[in-house]
Write an enzyme that holds these catalytic residues in place. Structure first.
Site, PDB file in Angstrom:
ATOM      1  N   ARG A  96      19.315  34.525  58.265  1.00 22.72           N
ATOM      2  CA  ARG A  96      18.720  34.512  56.925  1.00 22.72           C
ATOM      3  C   ARG A  96      19.817  34.721  55.878  1.00 22.72           C
ATOM      4  NH1 ARG A  96      14.447  32.763  53.924  1.00 22.72           N
ATOM      5  NH2 ARG A  96      13.380  34.395  52.751  1.00 22.72           N
ATOM      6  N   THR A 369      10.659  23.749  54.025  1.00 24.05           N
ATOM      7  CA  THR A 369      11.257  24.476  55.135  1.00 24.05           C
ATOM      8  C   THR A 369      11.090  23.530  56.312  1.00 24.05           C
ATOM      9  OG1 THR A 369      10.641  26.623  54.172  1.00 24.05           O
ATOM     10  CG2 THR A 369      10.938  26.615  56.524  1.00 24.05           C
ATOM     11  N   SER A 440      10.927  36.893  54.380  1.00 24.43           N
ATOM     12  CA  SER A 440      10.590  35.500  54.655  1.00 24.43           C
ATOM     13  C   SER A 440       9.212  35.402  55.303  1.00 24.43           C
ATOM     14  CB  SER A 440      11.631  34.934  55.623  1.00 24.43           C
ATOM     15  OG  SER A 440      11.255  33.642  56.037  1.00 24.43           O
ATOM     16  N   GLY A 461       5.809  27.889  53.483  1.00 26.07           N
ATOM     17  CA  GLY A 461       5.817  29.105  52.666  1.00 26.07           C
ATOM     18  C   GLY A 461       4.899  30.155  53.255  1.00 26.07           C
TER      19      GLY A 461
HETATM   20  N1  GLY Z   1      11.792  30.212  52.077  1.00 24.50           N
HETATM   21  C1  GLY Z   1      10.508  30.446  52.591  1.00 24.50           C
HETATM   22  C2  GLY Z   1      10.421  31.653  53.440  1.00 24.50           C
HETATM   23  O1  GLY Z   1      11.426  32.050  54.012  1.00 24.50           O
HETATM   24  O2  GLY Z   1       9.388  32.260  53.543  1.00 24.50           O
END
Ligand code: GLY
Length: 558
Positions: A96, A369, A440, A461
């Protein structure tokens, strides 16, 4: 056959099919499910060359950076959940992004203490320090069989030779066209400022160069030397705050996955700084005693919504980077805790979220994503979700680096109680701090029982969590890979207090019945998610792979 011998055989057969004993049986087939057939081909090329699922994961991740540059890439980060068949070892490689060292809690607020619109999403300040290149190097070195250069070779070739424009990418380019055209990204992804036609070849030689640097020099090829200097100078020129120290300091973290039980199914999920593993475990703990298959469809939806409402409430309250805040994971994932949450659920009536702490307004936003699932013929598995956050991140590409930058800083709680781009409300646990990872929703997952295994995940998301929950429940009730990937979807996240849904999720009668219980429903207006699923049936040996019918991906068994 003597009674003794047949009992021995039965015990042996049982051992073969116990979860955790999968080292003893192998699937015979490899399978890959990802967002694009060319990406699957990259993974398969590496398996054919003698690589394992972990080498293939590097090949697939790198190919996604080329072919799906709107969703993930070297300028972003992700979570790679790994299972090694030979000894059952399981780990999540946390790649991350981290907040730059010069970041501060109020960096996205104006002098009146209010968030500045767009600052955490559309500017050079929006980018966290990327983790994906470091994750490639780590996964290849610690778990792979092949040199990193071999695993990156298909992606390097794809970036140089190009690939044909396809619908999902074209849609993303249209969505972000203006922002991309305003900087170097426009010269790579647009033709004379226009979105390319379907089938036109997209090349990214700068990204091929960046991948080659990584292949040749390992992490030094991204986090040090010329590439690091170009990235830091470029982002600072645009008002960013990265330093060479930020890049030099970046490290992946290995974290033990979250384990939970739902009936006879064991679920393995992503720990913080993902909220997904905790939220899915908590929701399944709440749901277990309801015996969902025996409920009518309205009551089933109602209790799933009530479980999600409570899990998302706790997400906002407690979850953040575990290296910075004490996250009560054992409490939140304990069945006794879920018993208390369940006690407040009425079967005939929605619990208003306002009866739980906090409130927020609602506004819709795009998201991007990507996820892939891999099973190799030895039984090694990878479930990985990677992100730039919104479509093409902040839409900025630093010249001569090939890197599209993320805007994951928006996943922090920019101000306690103020919703982020996914309308998620967070508090101090997810406040910005130098070097901290933003919370996240990415939820790479697998679930297994004595009957088999499912590996799954999706972009989307905050909705990732409800999609994975629906997928795990469907698999536990017998759905196959393509049924799981194509399920109609609904979502609740505590705030805003409404059930958002795909049109096909409910009949008119179901909508009316849920509204009569006090739920507010709002159609999303489109289909969402892009789920990648692999299943393995232990008894028949059958392996299936499926990619979401909503996307352009492919699930393939080799
Ligand atoms: N960028 C979306 C998440 O990591 O939740």
């Amino acid at each position: 056959m003597t009674g003794f011998r047949s009992s021995l055989i039965r015990v042996f057969a049982l051992w073969l099919f116990l979860p955790g004993a999968t080292a003893a049986i192998t699937p015979q087939h490899a399978a890959i499910a990802s967002a694009h057939p060319l990406v699957n081909a990259a993974g398969y090329e590496v398996l054919e060359a003698g690589g394992n699922a972990f080498d293939a994961a590097v090949a697939v991740s790198a190919a996604l950076a080329v072919v799906e540059p709107n969703a993930s890439g070297l300028g972003g980060g992700g979570f790679w959940l790994l299972h090694r068949a030979e000894d059952g070892f399981e780990v999540m490689v946390d790649g991350r992004e981290r907040a730059p060292l010069a970041a501060s809690a109020n960096m996205f607020l104006d002098s009146a203490g209010e968030p500045v619109p767009g600052l955490s999403r559309a500017t050079a300040l929006a980018s966290g320090i990327p983790g994906e290149p470091a994750a490639f190097v780590h996964i290849s070195r610690e778990y792979g069989r092949l040199p990193l250069a071999r695993s990156l070779a298909p992606a390097i070739r794809l970036a140089r030779q190009g690939f044909p424009m396809y619908p999902r990418l074209q849609g993303g380019l249209k969505f972000k066209q203006q922002q991309l055209a305003s900087n170097h990204a426009g010269s790579v992804f647009l033709i004379n400022g226009q979105v390319p036609e379907l089938g036109q070849v997209i090349r990214n030689p700068e990204l091929a160069d960046a991948l080659e640097l990584l292949a040749r020099h390992g992490r030094e090829g991204f986090y040090a030397g010329e590439q690091a200097k170009k990235l830091v100078d470029g982002i600072r020129e645009l008002g960013g705050i990265w330093t060479l120290q930020d890049l030099a300091d970046y490290q992946v973290v290995e974290r033990p996955p979250i384990k939970s039980r739902y009936g006879d199914v064991t679920i393995t999920g992503a720990p913080p700084p993902s909220a997904g593993g905790v939220a899915v475990a908590n929701a399944l703990n709440i749901l277990g005693p309801y015996k969902l298959p025996e409920l009518d469809s309205v009551t089933r939806t109602h209790v799933m919504v009530e479980a999600l409402r409570r899990a998302f409430r706790d997400r906002g309250q407690y979850l953040g980077d575990p290296d910075f805040v004490a996250v009560p994971v054992p409490l939140l994932t304990h069945p006794f805790y879920a018993d208390g949450q369940r006690a407040g659920i009425r079967l005939d009536k929605a619990t208003p979220s306002a009866d739980l702490p906090g409130l927020s307004p609602w506004q819709a936003k795009g998201t991007d994503t990507t996820h892939f699932s891999i099973l190799d013929a030895d039984g090694n598995r990878v479930s990985a979700t990677m992100s730039l956050n919104f479509w093409f991140g902040n839409g900025i590409m630093i010249p001569d680096t090939g890197v599209v930058l993320n805007n994951e800083m928006d996943d922090f709680s920019v101000k306690p109680g103020v919703p982020d781009g996914f309308q998620l409300v967070g508090y101090d646990a997810n406040a910005i701090a130098p070097g901290k990872r933003m919370l996240s929703s990415m939820t790479p997952t697998w679930a297994e029982s004595d009957k088999g295994l499912v590996i799954l995940g999706t972009p989307g998301g905050s909705r990732i969590i409800s999609m994975v929950l629906q997928g795990v429940l469907a698999w536990a009730e017998g759905a196959n890979a393509s049924q799981i990937a194509s399920l109609p979807r609904f979502h609740h996240q505590y705030l805003p207090d409404l059930i958002s849904y795909e049109e096909s999720a409910f009949s008119e009668a179901e909508i009316q019945a849920l509204e009569a219980m006090g739920h507010t429903l709002k159609p999303v207006g489109r289909r969402y998610g892009n789920m990648e699923v692999i299943t393995w049936d232990y008894a028949s040996g059958e392996v299936q792979a499926a990619s979401d019918s909503r996307g352009d991906g492919e699930g393939r068994v080799y």
